[in-house]
Motif scaffolding. Structure first.
Motif, PDB file in Angstrom:
ATOM      1  N   ILE A 174      -1.733  41.948  33.458  1.00 13.04           N
ATOM      2  CA  ILE A 174      -1.869  42.904  32.352  1.00 13.04           C
ATOM      3  C   ILE A 174      -3.301  42.776  31.855  1.00 13.04           C
ATOM      4  CG2 ILE A 174      -1.148  43.422  29.991  1.00 13.04           C
ATOM      5  CD1 ILE A 174       1.670  42.482  30.766  1.00 13.04           C
TER       6      ILE A 174
ATOM      7  N   ILE B  60      -1.437  47.750  33.507  1.00 11.67           N
ATOM      8  CA  ILE B  60      -1.128  46.796  34.572  1.00 11.67           C
ATOM      9  C   ILE B  60      -2.004  47.082  35.789  1.00 11.67           C
ATOM     10  CG2 ILE B  60       0.678  45.922  36.079  1.00 11.67           C
ATOM     11  CD1 ILE B  60       2.708  46.827  33.946  1.00 11.67           C
TER      12      ILE B  60
ATOM     13  N   SER C 103      -3.559  45.595  26.487  1.00 16.48           N
ATOM     14  CA  SER C 103      -2.234  45.758  25.880  1.00 16.48           C
ATOM     15  C   SER C 103      -2.378  45.972  24.385  1.00 16.48           C
ATOM     16  CB  SER C 103      -1.352  44.541  26.157  1.00 16.48           C
ATOM     17  OG  SER C 103      -1.975  43.358  25.678  1.00 16.48           O
TER      18      SER C 103
ATOM     19  N   ALA D 120       1.188  48.369  27.817  1.00 16.33           N
ATOM     20  CA  ALA D 120       0.395  47.448  28.640  1.00 16.33           C
ATOM     21  C   ALA D 120      -0.209  48.202  29.806  1.00 16.33           C
ATOM     22  CB  ALA D 120       1.255  46.295  29.144  1.00 16.33           C
TER      23      ALA D 120
END
Length: 549
Positions: A367, A388, A370, A386
Protein backbone atom coordinates in the motif's frame (compact mmCIF):
# COMPACT_ATOMS: atom_id res chain seq x y z
CA UNK A 1 13.70 -7.40 -1.63
CA UNK A 2 16.34 -4.78 -0.72
CA UNK A 3 14.03 -3.35 1.91
CA UNK A 4 13.38 -6.79 3.41
CA UNK A 5 17.07 -7.70 3.60
CA UNK A 6 18.03 -4.34 5.06
CA UNK A 7 15.38 -4.62 7.73
CA UNK A 8 16.34 -8.18 8.57
CA UNK A 9 20.01 -7.23 8.81
CA UNK A 10 19.18 -4.30 11.05
CA UNK A 11 17.12 -6.60 13.22
CA UNK A 12 20.01 -9.07 13.42
CA UNK A 13 22.46 -6.38 14.54
CA UNK A 14 20.02 -4.90 17.01
CA UNK A 15 19.17 -8.30 18.45
CA UNK A 16 22.91 -9.03 18.81
CA UNK A 17 23.49 -5.82 20.73
CA UNK A 18 20.49 -6.58 22.91
CA UNK A 19 21.65 -10.12 23.62
CA UNK A 20 25.17 -8.99 24.53
CA UNK A 21 23.92 -6.25 26.76
CA UNK A 22 21.19 -8.14 28.57
CA UNK A 23 21.94 -11.86 28.26
CA UNK A 24 20.10 -14.43 26.20
CA UNK A 25 18.00 -15.65 29.12
CA UNK A 26 16.19 -12.35 29.70
CA UNK A 27 12.75 -11.87 28.23
CA UNK A 28 12.39 -8.65 26.15
CA UNK A 29 10.87 -5.80 28.11
CA UNK A 30 7.58 -4.28 27.02
CA UNK A 31 6.97 -0.51 27.01
CA UNK A 32 4.04 0.49 29.17
CA UNK A 33 1.21 2.19 27.27
CA UNK A 34 0.44 5.82 27.86
CA UNK A 35 -2.33 6.59 30.39
CA UNK A 36 -4.41 8.25 27.70
CA UNK A 37 -4.27 5.16 25.49
CA UNK A 38 -2.02 6.86 22.90
CA UNK A 39 0.18 4.91 20.51
CA UNK A 40 3.54 6.60 21.09
CA UNK A 41 4.90 3.41 22.61
CA UNK A 42 2.69 0.93 20.75
CA UNK A 43 4.36 -1.87 18.84
CA UNK A 44 4.48 -1.36 15.06
CA UNK A 45 5.35 -3.24 11.87
CA UNK A 46 8.34 -1.75 9.96
CA UNK A 47 7.41 -3.79 6.86
CA UNK A 48 4.17 -1.92 6.55
CA UNK A 49 3.94 1.56 5.00
CA UNK A 50 4.40 3.91 7.94
CA UNK A 51 4.55 0.95 10.31
CA UNK A 52 0.92 1.49 11.31
CA UNK A 53 1.88 4.51 13.41
CA UNK A 54 -0.09 7.73 13.67
CA UNK A 55 0.64 11.14 12.18
CA UNK A 56 3.98 12.59 13.26
CA UNK A 57 5.26 9.23 14.46
CA UNK A 58 7.91 6.86 13.12
CA UNK A 59 8.28 3.10 13.44
CA UNK A 60 11.70 2.56 15.06
CA UNK A 61 13.44 -0.60 16.29
CA UNK A 62 14.42 -0.17 19.97
CA UNK A 63 17.03 -2.76 21.07
CA UNK A 64 16.07 -2.25 24.72
CA UNK A 65 12.67 -3.84 23.94
CA UNK A 66 13.86 -6.04 21.06
CA UNK A 67 10.99 -4.78 18.93
CA UNK A 68 9.79 -1.82 16.87
CA UNK A 69 7.55 0.80 18.50
CA UNK A 70 5.87 4.04 17.39
CA UNK A 71 7.86 7.09 18.55
CA UNK A 72 7.82 10.81 17.90
CA UNK A 73 10.97 12.69 16.79
CA UNK A 74 12.11 15.34 19.25
CA UNK A 75 14.76 17.98 19.79
CA UNK A 76 17.32 16.98 22.39
CA UNK A 77 16.96 20.45 23.90
CA UNK A 78 13.17 20.16 24.09
CA UNK A 79 10.81 18.26 26.30
CA UNK A 80 8.49 15.39 25.39
CA UNK A 81 5.67 16.73 27.54
CA UNK A 82 5.24 13.54 29.55
CA UNK A 83 6.82 12.48 32.83
CA UNK A 84 7.32 8.95 31.49
CA UNK A 85 9.26 10.08 28.42
CA UNK A 86 12.58 11.71 27.58
CA UNK A 87 14.25 12.80 24.36
CA UNK A 88 17.06 10.41 23.47
CA UNK A 89 18.35 8.08 20.71
CA UNK A 90 16.65 4.73 20.25
CA UNK A 91 19.90 2.81 20.25
CA UNK A 92 19.07 1.48 16.77
CA UNK A 93 22.14 1.26 14.51
CA UNK A 94 20.58 3.18 11.63
CA UNK A 95 20.09 6.30 13.80
CA UNK A 96 23.86 6.76 13.81
CA UNK A 97 23.63 8.40 17.22
CA UNK A 98 22.13 11.54 15.72
CA UNK A 99 18.36 11.05 15.63
CA UNK A 100 16.45 11.54 18.89
CA UNK A 101 12.93 10.50 19.81
CA UNK A 102 10.51 10.65 22.73
CA UNK A 103 11.08 7.31 24.46
CA UNK A 104 10.27 5.78 27.83
CA UNK A 105 12.77 7.06 30.39
CA UNK A 106 13.95 3.52 31.08
CA UNK A 107 15.27 3.33 27.49
CA UNK A 108 17.18 6.60 27.85
CA UNK A 109 18.69 5.52 31.18
CA UNK A 110 19.77 2.17 29.72
CA UNK A 111 21.22 3.67 26.53
CA UNK A 112 23.90 6.18 27.60
CA UNK A 113 25.26 8.17 24.68
CA UNK A 114 23.58 5.67 22.31
CA UNK A 115 26.39 6.08 19.84
CA UNK A 116 26.95 9.81 19.70
CA UNK A 117 30.19 11.58 20.46
CA UNK A 118 32.59 8.62 20.40
CA UNK A 119 33.43 6.96 17.13
CA UNK A 120 36.86 5.71 18.00
CA UNK A 121 38.26 7.33 21.14
CA UNK A 122 41.70 6.12 22.28
CA UNK A 123 40.19 4.08 25.11
CA UNK A 124 37.43 2.60 23.06
CA UNK A 125 38.12 -0.36 20.82
CA UNK A 126 34.99 -2.28 21.68
CA UNK A 127 32.45 -0.42 23.77
CA UNK A 128 28.88 -1.69 23.80
CA UNK A 129 27.26 1.54 24.87
CA UNK A 130 29.42 4.41 23.67
CA UNK A 131 30.80 3.74 20.24
CA UNK A 132 28.55 4.98 17.49
CA UNK A 133 26.40 1.89 17.77
CA UNK A 134 29.10 -0.67 16.90
CA UNK A 135 29.87 -3.85 18.79
CA UNK A 136 33.60 -3.74 18.22
CA UNK A 137 35.30 -0.87 16.57
CA UNK A 138 37.70 -2.00 13.94
CA UNK A 139 40.72 -2.67 16.17
CA UNK A 140 44.29 -2.14 15.08
CA UNK A 141 46.46 -4.60 13.29
CA UNK A 142 45.17 -5.07 9.76
CA UNK A 143 46.94 -3.97 6.61
CA UNK A 144 44.02 -3.44 4.29
CA UNK A 145 41.58 -1.36 6.36
CA UNK A 146 38.53 -3.54 6.74
CA UNK A 147 39.57 -6.81 5.29
CA UNK A 148 39.66 -7.30 1.51
CA UNK A 149 40.82 -5.52 -1.64
CA UNK A 150 37.39 -4.02 -1.56
CA UNK A 151 38.24 -2.42 1.80
CA UNK A 152 35.17 -4.02 3.15
CA UNK A 153 35.34 -7.76 3.41
CA UNK A 154 32.19 -9.75 2.72
CA UNK A 155 29.30 -7.37 2.37
CA UNK A 156 26.28 -8.95 4.00
CA UNK A 157 23.40 -6.73 2.93
CA UNK A 158 24.80 -4.86 -0.09
CA UNK A 159 25.08 -1.75 2.07
CA UNK A 160 24.38 1.26 -0.05
CA UNK A 161 24.02 -0.69 -3.23
CA UNK A 162 27.26 -2.32 -4.43
CA UNK A 163 29.83 -4.83 -3.37
CA UNK A 164 32.61 -2.25 -3.81
CA UNK A 165 31.78 -0.06 -0.88
CA UNK A 166 33.57 0.97 2.26
CA UNK A 167 34.15 -0.70 5.58
CA UNK A 168 34.52 -4.11 7.17
CA UNK A 169 31.97 -6.93 7.06
CA UNK A 170 29.20 -4.42 6.78
CA UNK A 171 25.88 -5.36 8.29
CA UNK A 172 23.74 -2.26 7.91
CA UNK A 173 25.15 1.22 7.41
CA UNK A 174 28.42 1.95 5.68
CA UNK A 175 29.83 4.61 3.49
CA UNK A 176 29.48 8.22 4.39
CA UNK A 177 28.48 8.18 8.04
CA UNK A 178 29.85 10.60 10.58
CA UNK A 179 30.73 8.01 13.19
CA UNK A 180 33.45 6.10 11.39
CA UNK A 181 35.93 3.68 12.87
CA UNK A 182 39.06 5.63 12.16
CA UNK A 183 41.37 6.72 14.93
CA UNK A 184 44.86 5.21 15.46
CA UNK A 185 43.34 2.83 18.01
CA UNK A 186 40.43 1.95 15.79
CA UNK A 187 41.36 0.94 12.29
CA UNK A 188 41.19 -2.38 10.62
CA UNK A 189 38.89 -4.70 12.55
CA UNK A 190 35.52 -6.04 11.45
CA UNK A 191 33.17 -3.09 11.47
CA UNK A 192 29.66 -4.12 12.41
CA UNK A 193 27.56 -1.02 11.93
CA UNK A 194 29.14 2.28 10.91
CA UNK A 195 32.27 2.62 8.83
CA UNK A 196 33.95 4.87 6.35
CA UNK A 197 33.13 8.51 6.16
CA UNK A 198 34.89 10.73 8.71
CA UNK A 199 37.87 12.99 8.27
CA UNK A 200 40.04 10.46 10.10
CA UNK A 201 39.36 7.10 8.57
CA UNK A 202 41.32 3.92 8.78
CA UNK A 203 44.29 5.11 10.80
CA UNK A 204 47.88 5.26 9.68
CA UNK A 205 49.47 2.59 7.65
CA UNK A 206 46.54 1.27 5.66
CA UNK A 207 46.72 0.69 1.94
CA UNK A 208 43.14 -0.01 0.91
CA UNK A 209 40.25 2.05 2.17
CA UNK A 210 36.85 2.97 0.99
CA UNK A 211 36.55 0.74 -2.01
CA UNK A 212 37.05 2.93 -5.07
CA UNK A 213 40.00 3.06 -7.44
CA UNK A 214 40.43 6.74 -6.70
CA UNK A 215 40.34 6.43 -2.93
CA UNK A 216 42.01 3.40 -1.43
CA UNK A 217 45.45 4.25 -0.14
CA UNK A 218 45.66 7.68 -1.69
CA UNK A 219 47.82 10.40 -0.06
CA UNK A 220 44.70 12.20 1.12
CA UNK A 221 43.09 9.18 2.66
CA UNK A 222 43.91 6.68 5.39
CA UNK A 223 45.46 8.18 8.47
CA UNK A 224 44.60 10.95 10.87
CA UNK A 225 44.49 14.54 9.81
CA UNK A 226 43.26 14.04 6.28
CA UNK A 227 40.35 15.91 4.81
CA UNK A 228 39.29 13.71 1.94
CA UNK A 229 38.06 10.26 2.86
CA UNK A 230 35.16 7.91 2.48
CA UNK A 231 32.16 10.10 2.07
CA UNK A 232 33.80 12.55 -0.31
CA UNK A 233 33.52 12.73 -4.06
CA UNK A 234 36.52 10.42 -4.26
CA UNK A 235 34.97 7.61 -2.27
CA UNK A 236 31.76 5.77 -1.70
CA UNK A 237 29.58 8.00 -3.79
CA UNK A 238 31.03 6.85 -7.04
CA UNK A 239 28.91 5.48 -9.90
CA UNK A 240 29.61 1.99 -8.52
CA UNK A 241 27.86 2.72 -5.25
CA UNK A 242 24.23 3.45 -4.45
CA UNK A 243 23.97 5.80 -7.40
CA UNK A 244 22.36 8.77 -5.76
CA UNK A 245 23.32 8.83 -2.14
CA UNK A 246 26.05 6.79 -0.52
CA UNK A 247 29.19 8.83 -0.03
CA UNK A 248 27.55 12.09 0.94
CA UNK A 249 27.27 13.42 4.48
CA UNK A 250 23.77 11.97 4.63
CA UNK A 251 24.69 8.53 3.38
CA UNK A 252 23.22 5.29 4.60
CA UNK A 253 20.31 7.16 6.12
CA UNK A 254 18.39 8.45 3.15
CA UNK A 255 19.17 5.63 0.76
CA UNK A 256 19.28 1.89 0.96
CA UNK A 257 17.24 0.58 3.83
CA UNK A 258 15.77 3.86 4.99
CA UNK A 259 12.14 4.31 6.07
CA UNK A 260 11.31 5.82 2.68
CA UNK A 261 12.83 3.11 0.56
CA UNK A 262 11.63 -0.21 -0.74
CA UNK A 263 8.02 -0.11 0.29
CA UNK A 264 6.84 3.47 0.16
CA UNK A 265 6.68 5.97 -2.71
CA UNK A 266 10.38 6.36 -3.41
CA UNK A 267 13.08 5.69 -5.94
CA UNK A 268 11.69 8.23 -8.31
CA UNK A 269 8.60 6.62 -9.77
CA UNK A 270 4.90 6.70 -9.06
CA UNK A 271 4.76 2.96 -8.51
CA UNK A 272 7.47 2.71 -5.84
CA UNK A 273 10.42 1.18 -7.67
CA UNK A 274 11.43 -0.56 -4.53
CA UNK A 275 8.66 -3.01 -3.83
CA UNK A 276 8.51 -6.71 -4.68
CA UNK A 277 6.27 -5.81 -7.59
CA UNK A 278 8.63 -3.20 -8.99
CA UNK A 279 10.96 -3.61 -11.86
CA UNK A 280 8.24 -4.90 -14.12
CA UNK A 281 6.81 -8.39 -14.64
CA UNK A 282 7.77 -10.66 -17.46
CA UNK A 283 6.49 -9.47 -20.85
CA UNK A 284 2.96 -10.62 -21.54
CA UNK A 285 2.30 -11.83 -18.00
CA UNK A 286 -0.96 -11.51 -16.05
CA UNK A 287 -1.83 -11.19 -12.37
CA UNK A 288 -4.77 -12.93 -10.73
CA UNK A 289 -6.46 -10.70 -8.16
CA UNK A 290 -9.16 -11.94 -5.76
CA UNK A 291 -11.05 -9.12 -4.02
CA UNK A 292 -13.26 -9.79 -0.98
CA UNK A 293 -15.80 -7.66 0.88
CA UNK A 294 -15.65 -8.68 4.53
CA UNK A 295 -17.93 -7.44 7.28
CA UNK A 296 -17.46 -10.74 9.09
CA UNK A 297 -17.11 -9.69 12.72
CA UNK A 298 -18.93 -11.82 15.27
CA UNK A 299 -19.59 -12.07 18.98
CA UNK A 300 -20.56 -9.17 21.22
CA UNK A 301 -17.75 -6.73 20.45
CA UNK A 302 -18.09 -6.11 16.71
CA UNK A 303 -14.61 -7.54 16.20
CA UNK A 304 -12.79 -10.56 14.79
CA UNK A 305 -11.59 -11.98 18.12
CA UNK A 306 -13.88 -15.05 18.12
CA UNK A 307 -12.14 -16.19 14.93
CA UNK A 308 -15.14 -17.02 12.70
CA UNK A 309 -14.47 -14.18 10.24
CA UNK A 310 -10.72 -14.84 10.18
CA UNK A 311 -11.33 -18.46 9.14
CA UNK A 312 -13.76 -17.36 6.41
CA UNK A 313 -11.12 -15.06 4.94
CA UNK A 314 -8.39 -17.69 5.22
CA UNK A 315 -10.57 -20.27 3.48
CA UNK A 316 -10.88 -18.33 0.21
CA UNK A 317 -7.34 -16.85 0.12
CA UNK A 318 -8.12 -13.26 -0.96
CA UNK A 319 -5.48 -10.88 -2.34
CA UNK A 320 -7.31 -7.69 -1.35
CA UNK A 321 -9.85 -7.44 1.50
CA UNK A 322 -12.24 -4.52 1.98
CA UNK A 323 -12.86 -5.03 5.68
CA UNK A 324 -15.40 -3.44 8.03
CA UNK A 325 -15.61 -3.39 11.85
CA UNK A 326 -11.82 -3.82 11.75
CA UNK A 327 -11.32 -4.54 15.47
CA UNK A 328 -9.27 -7.30 17.11
CA UNK A 329 -8.55 -7.93 20.77
CA UNK A 330 -7.11 -4.69 22.26
CA UNK A 331 -6.82 -2.98 18.85
CA UNK A 332 -3.12 -2.35 19.51
CA UNK A 333 -0.79 -2.19 16.52
CA UNK A 334 0.49 -5.65 17.46
CA UNK A 335 -3.01 -7.15 17.64
CA UNK A 336 -4.11 -5.64 14.33
CA UNK A 337 -0.89 -6.85 12.69
CA UNK A 338 -1.61 -10.31 14.12
CA UNK A 339 -5.05 -10.34 12.49
CA UNK A 340 -3.61 -9.23 9.15
CA UNK A 341 -0.89 -11.89 9.24
CA UNK A 342 -3.52 -14.56 9.86
CA UNK A 343 -5.36 -13.43 6.72
CA UNK A 344 -2.09 -13.43 4.76
CA UNK A 345 1.44 -13.66 6.18
CA UNK A 346 3.33 -10.48 5.38
CA UNK A 347 0.26 -8.71 4.00
CA UNK A 348 -0.02 -4.93 4.16
CA UNK A 349 -2.94 -3.00 5.62
CA UNK A 350 -4.51 0.37 6.28
CA UNK A 351 -6.98 0.90 9.14
CA UNK A 352 -8.70 4.22 9.73
CA UNK A 353 -7.96 5.80 13.10
CA UNK A 354 -10.27 7.13 15.78
CA UNK A 355 -13.30 5.07 14.74
CA UNK A 356 -15.49 2.83 16.85
CA UNK A 357 -15.96 0.32 14.03
CA UNK A 358 -13.19 1.21 11.55
CA UNK A 359 -13.04 0.41 7.87
CA UNK A 360 -9.80 -0.77 6.33
CA UNK A 361 -7.96 -2.46 3.48
CA UNK A 362 -5.74 -5.56 3.65
CA UNK A 363 -3.50 -6.27 0.64
CA UNK A 364 -1.06 -8.86 -0.65
CA UNK A 365 0.80 -6.04 -2.43
CA UNK A 366 2.30 -2.88 -0.94
CA UNK A 367 0.00 0.00 0.00
CA UNK A 368 1.83 3.09 -1.23
CA UNK A 369 -0.75 5.70 -0.23
CA UNK A 370 -3.79 5.62 2.06
CA UNK A 371 -6.25 7.73 4.01
CA UNK A 372 -9.89 8.27 4.85
CA UNK A 373 -12.77 10.39 3.57
CA UNK A 374 -15.43 11.82 5.86
CA UNK A 375 -18.74 9.97 6.08
CA UNK A 376 -21.35 12.77 6.16
CA UNK A 377 -24.04 10.61 7.77
CA UNK A 378 -22.37 8.90 10.74
CA UNK A 379 -19.69 9.67 13.32
CA UNK A 380 -18.26 6.28 14.33
CA UNK A 381 -16.42 5.55 11.06
CA UNK A 382 -15.40 7.09 7.73
CA UNK A 383 -14.51 5.69 4.31
CA UNK A 384 -11.02 4.11 4.16
CA UNK A 385 -9.04 4.10 0.91
CA UNK A 386 -5.70 2.65 -0.17
CA UNK A 387 -3.59 2.85 -3.30
CA UNK A 388 -2.12 -0.60 -3.97
CA UNK A 389 0.99 -1.23 -6.07
CA UNK A 390 -0.18 -4.29 -8.00
CA UNK A 391 2.17 -5.72 -10.66
CA UNK A 392 2.22 -3.70 -13.85
CA UNK A 393 1.97 -0.01 -14.76
CA UNK A 394 -1.44 0.65 -13.15
CA UNK A 395 -2.29 0.90 -9.46
CA UNK A 396 -5.43 -0.45 -7.79
CA UNK A 397 -7.36 2.03 -5.62
CA UNK A 398 -9.51 0.25 -3.03
CA UNK A 399 -12.27 2.07 -1.10
CA UNK A 400 -13.73 0.25 1.92
CA UNK A 401 -17.17 1.48 2.96
CA UNK A 402 -19.83 0.79 5.60
CA UNK A 403 -23.01 2.63 4.64
CA UNK A 404 -25.62 3.59 7.20
CA UNK A 405 -28.64 1.42 7.96
CA UNK A 406 -30.93 4.39 8.71
CA UNK A 407 -32.42 4.98 5.24
CA UNK A 408 -31.81 4.66 1.51
CA UNK A 409 -31.60 8.47 1.37
CA UNK A 410 -28.71 8.49 3.83
CA UNK A 411 -26.94 5.78 1.83
CA UNK A 412 -27.34 7.80 -1.36
CA UNK A 413 -25.82 10.85 0.36
CA UNK A 414 -22.87 8.71 1.40
CA UNK A 415 -22.52 7.41 -2.16
CA UNK A 416 -22.49 10.99 -3.48
CA UNK A 417 -19.70 11.92 -1.05
CA UNK A 418 -17.63 8.91 -2.16
CA UNK A 419 -18.09 9.67 -5.87
CA UNK A 420 -16.98 13.27 -5.30
CA UNK A 421 -13.81 12.15 -3.53
CA UNK A 422 -13.04 9.51 -6.16
CA UNK A 423 -13.25 12.10 -8.94
CA UNK A 424 -10.93 14.44 -7.04
CA UNK A 425 -8.32 11.88 -6.03
CA UNK A 426 -8.14 8.83 -8.29
CA UNK A 427 -6.74 8.91 -11.86
CA UNK A 428 -9.15 7.53 -14.44
CA UNK A 429 -6.30 5.47 -15.91
CA UNK A 430 -5.90 3.41 -12.71
CA UNK A 431 -8.15 0.62 -11.46
CA UNK A 432 -10.84 1.26 -8.83
CA UNK A 433 -12.87 -0.97 -6.50
CA UNK A 434 -15.52 0.23 -4.02
CA UNK A 435 -16.71 -2.50 -1.71
CA UNK A 436 -17.90 -3.58 1.69
CA UNK A 437 -21.13 -3.40 3.67
CA UNK A 438 -23.64 -1.19 1.78
CA UNK A 439 -26.62 -2.23 3.98
CA UNK A 440 -28.81 -1.99 0.86
CA UNK A 441 -32.29 -3.52 0.91
CA UNK A 442 -32.38 -4.06 -2.87
CA UNK A 443 -30.21 -3.71 -5.96
CA UNK A 444 -32.24 -0.79 -7.31
CA UNK A 445 -31.60 1.66 -4.48
CA UNK A 446 -30.65 5.18 -5.57
CA UNK A 447 -27.11 4.80 -4.26
CA UNK A 448 -26.33 2.39 -7.09
CA UNK A 449 -27.35 5.00 -9.68
CA UNK A 450 -24.94 7.35 -7.93
CA UNK A 451 -22.11 4.82 -7.77
CA UNK A 452 -22.67 4.14 -11.49
CA UNK A 453 -20.76 7.37 -12.19
CA UNK A 454 -17.47 5.71 -11.23
CA UNK A 455 -18.03 1.91 -11.08
CA UNK A 456 -20.05 -0.78 -12.85
CA UNK A 457 -23.13 -1.67 -10.78
CA UNK A 458 -25.27 -4.82 -10.77
CA UNK A 459 -28.89 -5.06 -11.85
CA UNK A 460 -31.66 -6.97 -10.08
CA UNK A 461 -31.39 -9.73 -12.67
CA UNK A 462 -27.60 -10.04 -12.50
CA UNK A 463 -25.01 -11.04 -13.10
CA UNK A 464 -23.87 -10.80 -9.49
CA UNK A 465 -21.98 -13.08 -7.08
CA UNK A 466 -23.99 -15.94 -5.59
CA UNK A 467 -23.63 -19.10 -3.54
CA UNK A 468 -23.90 -22.62 -5.00
CA UNK A 469 -27.70 -22.33 -4.87
CA UNK A 470 -27.74 -19.10 -6.88
CA UNK A 471 -28.63 -16.87 -3.90
CA UNK A 472 -26.89 -13.48 -4.14
CA UNK A 473 -28.26 -12.00 -0.90
CA UNK A 474 -25.77 -11.49 1.89
CA UNK A 475 -27.47 -10.55 5.17
CA UNK A 476 -27.75 -13.11 7.98
CA UNK A 477 -31.15 -14.40 6.83
CA UNK A 478 -29.99 -14.36 3.19
CA UNK A 479 -32.87 -12.10 2.13
CA UNK A 480 -31.16 -8.79 1.25
CA UNK A 481 -28.11 -7.78 -0.83
CA UNK A 482 -26.13 -5.98 1.88
CA UNK A 483 -22.56 -6.50 0.65
CA UNK A 484 -20.89 -5.68 -2.67
CA UNK A 485 -17.65 -5.54 -4.65
CA UNK A 486 -18.02 -2.92 -7.44
CA UNK A 487 -15.19 -2.09 -9.84
CA UNK A 488 -14.69 0.44 -12.62
CA UNK A 489 -15.01 -0.45 -16.31
CA UNK A 490 -11.22 -0.71 -16.75
CA UNK A 491 -11.00 -3.50 -14.18
CA UNK A 492 -14.40 -5.08 -14.89
CA UNK A 493 -13.30 -6.13 -18.39
CA UNK A 494 -10.86 -8.57 -16.79
CA UNK A 495 -13.38 -10.42 -14.60
CA UNK A 496 -13.00 -14.19 -14.42
CA UNK A 497 -14.96 -16.94 -12.64
CA UNK A 498 -14.14 -17.56 -8.99
CA UNK A 499 -12.69 -21.06 -8.92
CA UNK A 500 -12.15 -22.85 -5.61
CA UNK A 501 -11.27 -26.52 -5.72
CA UNK A 502 -13.86 -28.30 -7.86
CA UNK A 503 -16.31 -25.38 -7.75
CA UNK A 504 -16.55 -22.54 -10.25
CA UNK A 505 -18.75 -19.48 -9.67
CA UNK A 506 -19.04 -17.58 -12.98
CA UNK A 507 -19.99 -14.22 -11.45
CA UNK A 508 -18.21 -14.46 -8.11
CA UNK A 509 -19.05 -16.08 -4.79
CA UNK A 510 -21.27 -15.25 -1.83
CA UNK A 511 -19.50 -17.21 0.91
CA UNK A 512 -21.87 -19.00 3.30
CA UNK A 513 -20.20 -21.86 5.14
CA UNK A 514 -23.60 -23.39 5.89
CA UNK A 515 -24.25 -24.20 2.22
CA UNK A 516 -20.75 -24.51 0.74
CA UNK A 517 -19.69 -28.02 -0.22
CA UNK A 518 -17.30 -29.68 0.09
CA UNK A 519 -16.18 -27.71 3.15
CA UNK A 520 -12.68 -29.18 2.84
CA UNK A 521 -12.07 -26.86 -0.14
CA UNK A 522 -12.25 -23.81 2.11
CA UNK A 523 -10.39 -25.12 5.18
CA UNK A 524 -10.03 -24.04 7.97
CA UNK A 525 -13.64 -22.80 7.68
CA UNK A 526 -16.09 -24.57 9.98
CA UNK A 527 -19.65 -25.32 8.89
CA UNK A 528 -21.38 -22.82 11.17
CA UNK A 529 -18.87 -19.95 10.90
CA UNK A 530 -21.33 -17.99 8.74
CA UNK A 531 -24.04 -18.62 11.34
CA UNK A 532 -21.99 -17.59 14.36
CA UNK A 533 -23.57 -15.30 16.98
CA UNK A 534 -23.80 -11.68 15.72
CA UNK A 535 -22.50 -12.68 12.26
CA UNK A 536 -24.75 -10.39 10.20
CA UNK A 537 -23.15 -10.64 6.76
CA UNK A 538 -21.69 -13.03 4.21
CA UNK A 539 -18.39 -12.50 2.42
CA UNK A 540 -18.49 -11.46 -1.26
CA UNK A 541 -15.70 -12.39 -3.69
CA UNK A 542 -14.85 -11.41 -7.26
CA UNK A 543 -11.83 -12.49 -9.32
CA UNK A 544 -9.88 -10.70 -12.05
CA UNK A 545 -7.02 -11.59 -14.37
CA UNK A 546 -5.22 -8.33 -15.01
CA UNK A 547 -2.44 -7.72 -17.57
CA UNK A 548 0.80 -6.74 -15.86
CA UNK A 549 2.12 -4.82 -18.85
Amino acid sequence: MKKTLSYLACAVVSLTVFALACGDSSEPKTPLPLPDGGVMWAECNPQQDGGGCGAGEECRFVPFYDRSICVRPCDEQGACGQAEAACCPTGEARDGGDATFCLPTEVCEATPDAGAGDAGEDADGGSLTDDGGTLEDAGPGTETDAGTTDAGGPVIVDDAGTTTDAGGPVIVDDAGTTTDAGTPTDAGGPVIVDDAGTTIDAGPGTTDDAGTTIDAGSPVDAGPGTTDDAGTTFDAGSPTDAGTDAGTPIDAGTDAGSPVDAGTPDAGSSTDAGTPTDGGPAPGSYTNIRIMASNLSSGNGQDYDPGHGIRLMQGVDPDVVLIQEFNYRTDSAADIASLVNQVGPGFYYYREGGAQIPNGVISRWPIIESGEWKDPEVDNRDFAWARIDIPGPKDLWAVSVHLLTRSSGARNAEASAIVTEVRKKIPESDYLVIGGDFNTDSRDENCFNTFKNVVVTESKTGPFPADKNGNGNTNASRGKPYDHVLVDADLNQYRTPTVIGSNSFPNGLVLDSRVYTPLSEIAPVQSNDSGAPSMQHMGVIKDFRVPAF
